[in-house]
Design an enzyme around this catalytic site. Structure first.
Site, PDB file in Angstrom:
ATOM      1  N   HIS A 138      42.562  12.556 -45.792  1.00 18.74           N
ATOM      2  CA  HIS A 138      42.019  12.530 -46.745  1.00 18.74           C
ATOM      3  C   HIS A 138      42.373  10.724 -46.877  1.00 18.74           C
ATOM      4  O   HIS A 138      43.045  10.104 -46.283  1.00 18.74           O
ATOM      5  CB  HIS A 138      42.683  12.552 -47.966  1.00 18.74           C
ATOM      6  CG  HIS A 138      42.425  12.378 -49.497  1.00 18.74           C
ATOM      7  ND1 HIS A 138      40.605  12.679 -49.495  1.00 18.74           N
ATOM      8  CD2 HIS A 138      42.915  11.179 -49.817  1.00 18.74           C
ATOM      9  CE1 HIS A 138      40.538  11.809 -50.610  1.00 18.74           C
ATOM     10  NE2 HIS A 138      41.987  10.594 -51.231  1.00 18.74           N
TER      11      HIS A 138
ATOM     12  N   VAL B  53      35.566  24.296 -50.426  1.00 17.69           N
ATOM     13  CA  VAL B  53      36.087  25.077 -49.896  1.00 17.69           C
ATOM     14  C   VAL B  53      36.361  26.221 -51.157  1.00 17.69           C
ATOM     15  O   VAL B  53      37.072  25.968 -51.643  1.00 17.69           O
ATOM     16  CB  VAL B  53      36.955  26.109 -49.083  1.00 17.69           C
ATOM     17  CG1 VAL B  53      36.400  24.955 -47.769  1.00 17.69           C
ATOM     18  CG2 VAL B  53      37.816  25.793 -48.934  1.00 17.69           C
TER      19      VAL B  53
ATOM     20  N   MET C  65      33.162  17.657 -46.054  1.00 18.27           N
ATOM     21  CA  MET C  65      33.001  16.808 -47.732  1.00 18.27           C
ATOM     22  C   MET C  65      32.279  17.808 -48.028  1.00 18.27           C
ATOM     23  O   MET C  65      32.062  17.561 -49.303  1.00 18.27           O
ATOM     24  CB  MET C  65      32.205  15.652 -47.281  1.00 18.27           C
ATOM     25  CG  MET C  65      32.063  14.473 -47.333  1.00 18.27           C
ATOM     26  SD  MET C  65      33.825  14.053 -47.405  1.00 18.27           S
ATOM     27  CE  MET C  65      33.644  13.168 -48.543  1.00 18.27           C
TER      28      MET C  65
ATOM     29  N   ASN D  47      43.833  19.346 -43.648  1.00 14.38           N
ATOM     30  CA  ASN D  47      42.723  18.264 -44.764  1.00 14.38           C
ATOM     31  C   ASN D  47      43.490  16.746 -44.242  1.00 14.38           C
ATOM     32  O   ASN D  47      44.486  16.392 -44.502  1.00 14.38           O
ATOM     33  CB  ASN D  47      42.319  18.382 -45.735  1.00 14.38           C
ATOM     34  CG  ASN D  47      41.419  16.893 -46.248  1.00 14.38           C
ATOM     35  OD1 ASN D  47      40.749  16.876 -45.519  1.00 14.38           O
ATOM     36  ND2 ASN D  47      41.894  16.794 -47.403  1.00 14.38           N
TER      37      ASN D  47
HETATM   38  C1  GAR Z   1      37.965  10.375 -42.618  1.00 15.68           C
HETATM   39  O1  GAR Z   1      38.322   9.133 -42.891  1.00 15.68           O
HETATM   40  C2  GAR Z   1      38.005  11.173 -44.183  1.00 15.68           C
HETATM   41  O2  GAR Z   1      39.240  11.056 -44.691  1.00 15.68           O
HETATM   42  C3  GAR Z   1      37.442  11.052 -45.236  1.00 15.68           C
HETATM   43  O3  GAR Z   1      36.168  11.373 -44.331  1.00 15.68           O
HETATM   44  C4  GAR Z   1      36.123  10.069 -42.909  1.00 15.68           C
HETATM   45  C5  GAR Z   1      35.779  11.285 -41.474  1.00 15.68           C
HETATM   46  O4  GAR Z   1      35.604  10.213 -40.765  1.00 15.68           O
HETATM   47  N1  GAR Z   1      37.265  12.454 -45.969  1.00 15.68           N
HETATM   48  C6  GAR Z   1      36.788  12.620 -46.859  1.00 15.68           C
HETATM   49  O5  GAR Z   1      36.979  11.347 -47.381  1.00 15.68           O
HETATM   50  C7  GAR Z   1      37.756  14.309 -47.517  1.00 15.68           C
HETATM   51  N2  GAR Z   1      37.882  13.666 -49.116  1.00 15.68           N
HETATM   52  P1  GAR Z   1      34.990  11.073 -39.564  1.00 15.68           P
HETATM   53  O6  GAR Z   1      33.668  11.645 -39.862  1.00 15.68           O
HETATM   54  O7  GAR Z   1      34.424   9.819 -38.362  1.00 15.68           O
HETATM   55  O8  GAR Z   1      36.102  11.922 -39.199  1.00 15.68           O
END
Ligand code: GAR
EC number: 2.1.2.2
Length: 207
Positions: free
Chosen positions: A116, A100, A97, A114
């Protein structure tokens, strides 16, 4: 063909990381297997489930909290070096989150993936699920893309669609997106590793 070396970056629960670890466990190896192995897991904070998952799997971890550095640039340089120490072929941001900086993109651009939780270019940023709900969108989903110097703006590799149900809250919708997302990420990373790929402008072709 040896397995591609993956460094996975996490900030939270790490279920996408776990999906990769499970897929690799089920079919270890290079061309004859999944095609990639996780050589290290990095995080921007300690004591998170994502790091525990890595430790349980016997995978080296590193932690670079922004607050430990004098500036964002210093943090970015430290994250770049900590990642590079594991000589990755691909770096995967799986729920990492933090945005970089230039150093990291200069080093890993074109091999930094990445995932998203929205259908980019709609709803970029830290609240992709909440923003899609608030907008009244009827479908949303997830996007796996290469990272460039913008926020969720890099070339798209694959997307998965999820219909939004009436009255659904953010947590429930995010959980359903993550079910699709984990499969998509595993599929994409495996194919990138096994087949190789080309990025031409915004277009990504897996060979
Ligand atoms: C995922 O849904 C990913 O897409 C999101 O965090 C979650 C992580 O889940 N990322 C973002 O929102 C980045 N902007 P996890 O830790 O269970 O893999």
């Amino acid at each position: 063909m040896p397995a591609s070396r993956l460094v996975v970056l996490v900030s939270g629960s790490g279920t996408n990381l776990q999906a990769l670890l499970d897929a690799i466990d089920a079919h270890p190896g290079g061309a004859e297997g999944f095609g990639a192995e996780v050589v290290a897991v990095g995080a921007d904070r300690a004591n998170i489930a994502g790091l525990e998952r890595a430790e349980k799997a016997g995978i080296p971890t590193f932690v670079c909290p922004v607050k430990d550095y004098g500036s964002r640039e210093e943090w970015d340089a430290a994250l770049t070096e900590a990642t590079d120490a594991h000589a990755p072929d691909l770096v995967v941001s799986a729920g990492f989150m933090k945005i970089v900086g230039k150093n990291f993109i200069d080093r890993f651009g074109g091999r930094f993936v990445n995932t998203h939780p929205a259908l980019l270019p709609a709803f970029p940023g830290a609240h992709g699920v909440r923003d899609a709900l608030a907008y009244g969108a009827k479908v949303t989903g997830c996007t796996v893309h290469f990272v460039d110097s913008g926020v969720d703006t890099g070339p798209i590799i694959a997307q998965g669609v999820v219909e939004i149900r009436d009255g659904e809250d953010e947590a429930a919708l995010h959980e359903r997106i993550k079910e699709v997302e984990r499969q998509l990420l595993v599929d994409v990373v495996g194919r990138l590793a096994r087949h190789g790929y080309r990025i031409e402008g915004r277009k990504v072709t897996i060979q």
